[in-house]
Design an enzyme around this catalytic site. Structure first.
Site, PDB file in Angstrom:
ATOM      1  N   CYS A   1     -55.014  92.458  95.346  1.00  0.00           N
ATOM      2  CA  CYS A   1     -54.012  91.585  95.944  1.00  0.00           C
ATOM      3  C   CYS A   1     -54.326  91.545  97.419  1.00  0.00           C
ATOM      4  CB  CYS A   1     -52.597  92.110  95.717  1.00  0.00           C
ATOM      5  SG  CYS A   1     -51.384  91.057  96.493  1.00  0.00           S
TER       6      CYS A   1
ATOM      7  N   CYS B   1     -50.627  91.094  99.717  1.00  0.00           N
ATOM      8  CA  CYS B   1     -49.731  92.236  99.821  1.00  0.00           C
ATOM      9  C   CYS B   1     -50.272  93.291  98.867  1.00  0.00           C
ATOM     10  CB  CYS B   1     -48.314  91.839  99.479  1.00  0.00           C
ATOM     11  SG  CYS B   1     -48.196  90.972  97.913  1.00  0.00           S
ATOM     12  N   SER B   2     -49.486  93.805  98.049  1.00  0.00           N
ATOM     13  CA  SER B   2     -50.000  94.747  97.071  1.00  0.00           C
ATOM     14  C   SER B   2     -49.258  94.585  95.769  1.00  0.00           C
ATOM     15  CB  SER B   2     -49.874  96.171  97.574  1.00  0.00           C
ATOM     16  OG  SER B   2     -50.573  96.302  98.765  1.00  0.00           O
ATOM     17  N   CYS B   3     -49.215  93.363  95.330  1.00  0.00           N
ATOM     18  CA  CYS B   3     -48.536  93.087  94.079  1.00  0.00           C
ATOM     19  C   CYS B   3     -49.152  93.943  92.983  1.00  0.00           C
ATOM     20  CB  CYS B   3     -48.690  91.625  93.725  1.00  0.00           C
ATOM     21  SG  CYS B   3     -48.046  90.570  95.016  1.00  0.00           S
TER      22      CYS B   3
END
Lengths: 127, 213
Positions: free
Chosen positions: B113, B116-118
């Protein structure tokens, strides 16, 4: 009691792109699947306290996300201090809600250090 | 004693006992919250227990093992991951769309990702720190083979590597290739072979001999 998956989903839903990352393993590229989710017991404890306080209605996940974002933003890029930020965010929220002031936390922390100092090695530390 | 008050607030204070600064600090928080009747030990233990055991890659591993064992389920998973995963009781947040991508001898899939850090929490549990590190995020796109090498994974040169960039709306689950020599295994035994990293695409499923009984 909601299931863990629901709780996780709830936190994730509140975070969106703004992040407050979920608690993460103290992993690193190359670390295996057996990574501990929590690198040290205190990380699991502070995480658990947050979940319990949320269940008690002390704050909503969006409110938590905001508090955590603020701390994470100033934290390390690699996320290595993630739980430190988490703990600091929890202190912020507790102070904000009038649950415990910074002074309360300092005092209790000192009591724990004092208790540890007087406890012989190998025995459980108690206040 | 008082002189370190201010910069002590982030928990970096001097360790003047056998407790680490953070350990003492978190114990202090627990003491205060317990005194105020907001938390108790049993509730905390229950939370830790359920996060470590109940969630985690187990749910995703169960999905993958079922897909390996049941061709119909595999087809369903690849066509409609949301429904196939939900049928096992693992429900994500509303509006979050899961897509399962299958590794084949021709193509390896890897998830990142960049924004962001989905991360698909309900199936993969708590994400590893590196997943959100800028290094992983940027390198995975530019040099996926290099990232795999960092993880100790070498793929045949002619195998294509496809990197999937998660978004807030779409999250990916990699279905790793079923390891050789697993024909006789039960779904439960197969589940043990599916690692978290193999479902992100930074690892492969384990061979049966790599799993200590």
């Amino acid at each position: 009691m909601t299931s863990a998956a629901q709780t996780l989903a709830g936190i994730a839903a509140s975070c969106g792109d703004g992040l407050p990352l979920p608690p993460a393993a103290a992993g690193r590229p190359g670390a295996g699947a057996g990574d501990e989710v929590f690198a040290e017991p205190w990380q699991a404890q502070v995480f658990a306290m947050t979940v319990v306080l949320h269940e008690r209605g002390l704050f909503t996940w969006p409110e938590w996300a905001q508090a955590l974002s603020r701390r994470v933003r100033d934290g390390a890029d690699d996320g290595s201090d993630y739980y430190r930020c988490w703990a600091a965010a929890l202190e912020d929220v507790l102070a904000d809600r009038g649950v415990a002031s910074a002074g309360d936390v300092e005092g209790a922390t000192r009591q724990w250090h004092d208790a540890a100092a007087r406890t012989p090695h190998g025995q459980p530390i108690e206040l | 004693m008082g002189h370190d008050h201010d910069h002590d607030h982030d928990g970096e204070g001097t360790a003047y006992s056998s407790l680490s600064p953070m350990d003492a600090r978190v114990r202090a928080l627990e003491t205060l919250l317990t005194e105020r009747g907001l938390v108790d030990r049993a509730a905390l233990d229950a939370v830790v227990e359920r996060y470590e055991k109940e969630v985690g890659p187990h749910n995703g591993a169960q999905v993958v093992a079922k897909a390996w064992a049941e061709p119909d389920y595999r087809r369903w998973l690849l066509e409609d991951a949301d429904a196939a995963i939900a049928s096992l009781g693992h429900v994500g947040r509303q509006g979050e769309h899961m897509v399962a991508v299958e590794n084949t001898p021709e193509r390896h899939n890897m998830v990142v990702c960049t924004l962001c850090s989905c991360y698909p929490w309900p199936v993969l549990g708590l994400p590893p720190v590196w997943y959100k590190s800028p290094a992983y995020r940027s390198k995975a796109v530019i040099d996926p083979r290099g990232v795999l090498a960092d993880f100790g994974v070498t793929l045949p040169q002619d195998m294509q590597i496809k990197v999937w960039d998660s978004t807030a709306e779409v999250r990916y689950l990699v279905v790793p290739m079923r390891p050789e020599g697993t024909e006789g295994l039960s779904q439960e035994q197969l589940t043990a072979l599916v690692t978290r990293d193999s479902m992100i695409g930074t690892g492969l499923a384990r061979a049966p001999h790599e799993v200590s009984a």
